[in-house]
Design a protein around this motif. Structure first.
Motif, PDB file in Angstrom:
ATOM      1  N   ALA A 118       3.047   3.950  14.296  1.00 35.71           N
ATOM      2  CA  ALA A 118       1.608   4.580  13.547  1.00 35.71           C
ATOM      3  C   ALA A 118       0.981   3.492  13.656  1.00 35.71           C
ATOM      4  CB  ALA A 118       1.639   4.715  11.917  1.00 35.71           C
ATOM      5  N   LEU A 119      -0.922   3.911  13.146  1.00 37.55           N
ATOM      6  CA  LEU A 119      -1.437   3.208  12.652  1.00 37.55           C
ATOM      7  C   LEU A 119      -1.734   2.519  10.805  1.00 37.55           C
ATOM      8  CD1 LEU A 119      -4.986   2.127  13.810  1.00 37.55           C
ATOM      9  CD2 LEU A 119      -5.654   4.627  12.524  1.00 37.55           C
ATOM     10  N   TYR A 120      -1.834   1.355  11.052  1.00 42.84           N
ATOM     11  CA  TYR A 120      -1.843   0.518   9.954  1.00 42.84           C
ATOM     12  C   TYR A 120      -2.557   0.392   8.949  1.00 42.84           C
ATOM     13  CZ  TYR A 120       3.659   2.154   9.323  1.00 42.84           C
ATOM     14  OH  TYR A 120       4.638   2.285  10.290  1.00 42.84           O
ATOM     15  N   LEU A 121      -3.534   1.227   7.832  1.00 43.03           N
ATOM     16  CA  LEU A 121      -4.360   0.609   7.467  1.00 43.03           C
ATOM     17  C   LEU A 121      -4.795   0.360   6.193  1.00 43.03           C
ATOM     18  CD1 LEU A 121      -5.883   4.494   7.871  1.00 43.03           C
ATOM     19  CD2 LEU A 121      -6.772   1.811   9.547  1.00 43.03           C
ATOM     20  N   CYS A 122      -4.606  -0.875   5.468  1.00 44.45           N
ATOM     21  CA  CYS A 122      -5.186  -1.449   4.871  1.00 44.45           C
ATOM     22  C   CYS A 122      -6.703  -1.468   4.328  1.00 44.45           C
ATOM     23  CB  CYS A 122      -4.780  -2.778   4.918  1.00 44.45           C
ATOM     24  SG  CYS A 122      -5.847  -4.730   3.642  1.00 44.45           S
ATOM     25  N   ALA A 123      -7.172  -1.728   3.178  1.00 41.38           N
ATOM     26  CA  ALA A 123      -7.900  -0.997   2.718  1.00 41.38           C
ATOM     27  C   ALA A 123      -7.799  -1.769   0.558  1.00 41.38           C
ATOM     28  CB  ALA A 123      -7.630   0.560   2.010  1.00 41.38           C
ATOM     29  N   SER A 124      -9.117  -1.654   0.197  1.00 47.86           N
ATOM     30  CA  SER A 124      -9.505  -2.714  -1.083  1.00 47.86           C
ATOM     31  C   SER A 124     -10.105  -1.976  -1.631  1.00 47.86           C
ATOM     32  CB  SER A 124      -9.274  -3.853  -0.198  1.00 47.86           C
ATOM     33  OG  SER A 124     -10.968  -4.754   0.126  1.00 47.86           O
ATOM     34  N   GLY A 129     -14.607  -9.190  -3.581  1.00 47.33           N
ATOM     35  CA  GLY A 129     -14.001  -9.858  -5.027  1.00 47.33           C
ATOM     36  C   GLY A 129     -13.005  -8.464  -5.357  1.00 47.33           C
ATOM     37  N   HIS A 130     -12.604  -7.382  -4.889  1.00 49.19           N
ATOM     38  CA  HIS A 130     -11.422  -6.246  -4.775  1.00 49.19           C
ATOM     39  C   HIS A 130     -10.122  -6.816  -5.862  1.00 49.19           C
ATOM     40  CE1 HIS A 130     -13.862  -3.518  -2.511  1.00 49.19           C
ATOM     41  NE2 HIS A 130     -14.773  -3.847  -3.278  1.00 49.19           N
ATOM     42  N   ARG A 131     -10.573  -6.672  -6.401  1.00 48.93           N
ATOM     43  CA  ARG A 131      -8.443  -6.607  -7.146  1.00 48.93           C
ATOM     44  C   ARG A 131      -7.338  -5.268  -6.700  1.00 48.93           C
ATOM     45  NH1 ARG A 131      -8.722 -11.032  -9.932  1.00 48.93           N
ATOM     46  NH2 ARG A 131      -7.342 -11.705  -9.404  1.00 48.93           N
ATOM     47  N   ALA A 132      -7.941  -4.957  -6.583  1.00 51.64           N
ATOM     48  CA  ALA A 132      -6.676  -3.825  -6.070  1.00 51.64           C
ATOM     49  C   ALA A 132      -6.704  -3.527  -3.901  1.00 51.64           C
ATOM     50  CB  ALA A 132      -7.181  -2.000  -6.490  1.00 51.64           C
ATOM     51  N   MET A 133      -5.810  -3.229  -3.547  1.00 49.18           N
ATOM     52  CA  MET A 133      -5.596  -3.828  -2.545  1.00 49.18           C
ATOM     53  C   MET A 133      -4.131  -2.152  -1.932  1.00 49.18           C
ATOM     54  SD  MET A 133      -6.431  -7.277  -0.959  1.00 49.18           S
ATOM     55  CE  MET A 133      -6.592  -6.789   0.692  1.00 49.18           C
ATOM     56  N   ASP A 138     -20.610  -9.107   2.736  1.00 47.09           N
ATOM     57  CA  ASP A 138     -19.221  -8.735   3.131  1.00 47.09           C
ATOM     58  C   ASP A 138     -18.547  -7.954   2.755  1.00 47.09           C
ATOM     59  OD1 ASP A 138     -16.703 -10.340   4.740  1.00 47.09           O
ATOM     60  OD2 ASP A 138     -17.401  -8.856   4.951  1.00 47.09           O
ATOM     61  N   THR A 139     -18.577  -6.886   3.682  1.00 50.41           N
ATOM     62  CA  THR A 139     -18.134  -5.717   3.249  1.00 50.41           C
ATOM     63  C   THR A 139     -16.737  -5.621   3.993  1.00 50.41           C
ATOM     64  OG1 THR A 139     -19.893  -4.335   4.276  1.00 50.41           O
ATOM     65  CG2 THR A 139     -20.597  -5.019   1.766  1.00 50.41           C
ATOM     66  N   GLU A 140     -16.513  -5.846   4.051  1.00 50.93           N
ATOM     67  CA  GLU A 140     -14.725  -6.227   5.869  1.00 50.93           C
ATOM     68  C   GLU A 140     -13.846  -6.062   4.876  1.00 50.93           C
ATOM     69  OE1 GLU A 140     -17.364  -6.623  10.113  1.00 50.93           O
ATOM     70  OE2 GLU A 140     -15.821  -8.239   9.318  1.00 50.93           O
ATOM     71  N   VAL A 141     -12.911  -5.188   5.392  1.00 51.49           N
ATOM     72  CA  VAL A 141     -11.953  -5.882   5.354  1.00 51.49           C
ATOM     73  C   VAL A 141     -10.948  -5.867   6.501  1.00 51.49           C
ATOM     74  CG1 VAL A 141      -9.797  -4.267   4.885  1.00 51.49           C
ATOM     75  CG2 VAL A 141     -11.178  -3.698   3.155  1.00 51.49           C
ATOM     76  N   THR A 142     -11.002  -6.899   7.194  1.00 49.20           N
ATOM     77  CA  THR A 142     -10.335  -7.862   8.382  1.00 49.20           C
ATOM     78  C   THR A 142      -8.760  -7.254   8.669  1.00 49.20           C
ATOM     79  OG1 THR A 142     -11.905  -9.089   8.817  1.00 49.20           O
ATOM     80  CG2 THR A 142      -9.817  -9.264  10.194  1.00 49.20           C
ATOM     81  N   GLN A 143      -8.372  -6.605  10.024  1.00 49.89           N
ATOM     82  CA  GLN A 143      -6.750  -6.310  10.050  1.00 49.89           C
ATOM     83  C   GLN A 143      -7.129  -7.231  11.334  1.00 49.89           C
ATOM     84  OE1 GLN A 143      -6.508  -2.410   8.496  1.00 49.89           O
ATOM     85  NE2 GLN A 143      -4.140  -3.103   9.271  1.00 49.89           N
TER      86      GLN A 143
END
Lengths: 113, 111
Positions: free
Chosen positions: A87-93, A28-32, A1-6
Motif C-alpha cells: 500500500a501507500l503509507y502516509l505520514c501526517a502531522s 513544531g507539530h506535536r501530533a503525528m 517549512d510546511t513539509e512532511v518528508t518521508q
C-alpha cells in the motif's frame, strides 16, 4: 517549512525482511500520524502520536510497530509483512488544537513480495 | 458511528463549475475538511468548515450545513490540473489529524 518528508519513496521487501519507514517534520507539530492507503481507497488511520506518546492504535497488527524518537521524527518498523500489506503509507502531522489541518507527506509506496 | 458519503466519480469540462457533495454522520462534530489528492501523491489541504455557510478561497469554495450533515466543494473555472480525487474528511478523537475519510470523488476534467 510546511513539509512532511518521508523516506524511502518506494520500498520492495520480502515477507521475512525487517524494514523501517521514516517521517520527519520541522513545523513544531506535536501530533503525528501514520495512515495506510490501498489503491483507489481513502487513507485509513493506523497510529496517532501526541507529544511523542502513542495515543491511538487502530487495531493494527503487531507486524507494524511505530516509534516516535522525538517531536520531529516518526518511524514505522515493519516485520514479517504479508503481500496484502502492500500500500501507500502516509505520514501526517498537525498542531494539537482545533481548527487546523493535517499536513501529509508524499508517502512510501510499499510492495511486499 | 462515523460515516461519510460522496459520489465516486464525476466528469466536467474545462472552464466549467463543478460541485462535489458530501454527507456525513459523526458522533460529535469538529468540523469538516476537504483534501485534494492527485494519483500517487499526498493529500493536500483545500478547506476546513466548522460553522455553517460558504468559505471561499480563490477558485475553490466549500459549504457546510451542520443541521443537514451536508457539505459541498465548489470548483470554478476548471483546469485540466484539477483532475484528481477530492476527499471529504471529518476529525474524531482528540486531534484534528485523526481523520475519517469519505471514499473520495474522482474528478475528470475534459477539454
Amino acid at each position: 517549512d510546511t513539509e512532511v518528508t518521508q523516506t524511502p519513496k518506494h520500498l520492495v521487501m520480502g515477507m521475512t525482511n525487517k524494514k523501517s519507514l521514516k517521517c520527519e517534520q520541522h513545523m513544531g507539530h506535536r501530533a503525528m500520524y501514520w495512515y495506510k492507503q490501498k489503491a483507489k481507497k481513502p487513507p485509513e488511520l493506523m497510529f496517532v502520536y501526541s507529544y511523542e506518546k502513542l495515543s491511538i492504535n487502530e487495531s493494527v497488527p503487531s507486524r507494524f510497530s511505530p516509534e516516535c524518537p522525538n517531536s520531529s521524527l516518526l518511524n514505522l518498523h515493519l516485520h514479517a509483512l504479508q503481500p496484502e500489506d502492500s500500500a501507500l503509507y502516509l505520514c501526517a502531522s498537525s498542531q494539537e488544537r482545533m481548527n487546523t489541518e493535517a499536513f501529509f507527506g508524499q508517502g512510501t509506496r510499499l510492495t511486499v513480495v | 458511528g462515523q460515516n461519510i458519503d460522496q459520489p465516486t466519480e464525476m466528469t466536467a469540462t474545462e472552464g466549467a463549475i463543478v460541485q462535489i457533495n458530501c454527507t456525513y454522520q459523526t458522533s460529535g462534530f469538529n468540523g469538516l475538511f476537504w483534501y485534494q489528492q492527485h494519483a500517487g501523491e499526498a493529500p493536500t489541504f483545500l478547506s476546513y468548515n466548522v460553522l455553517d455557510g460558504l468559505e471561499e478561497k480563490g477558485r475553490f469554495s466549500s459549504f457546510l450545513s451542520r443541521s443537514k450533515g451536508y457539505s459541498y466543494l465548489l470548483l470554478k473555472e476548471l483546469q485540466m490540473k484539477d483532475s484528481a480525487s477530492y476527499l471529504c474528511a471529518a476529525p474524531y478523537g482528540g486531534s484534528q489529524g485523526n481523520l475519517i475519510f469519505g471514499k473520495g470523488t474522482k474528478l475528470s476534467v475534459k477539454p
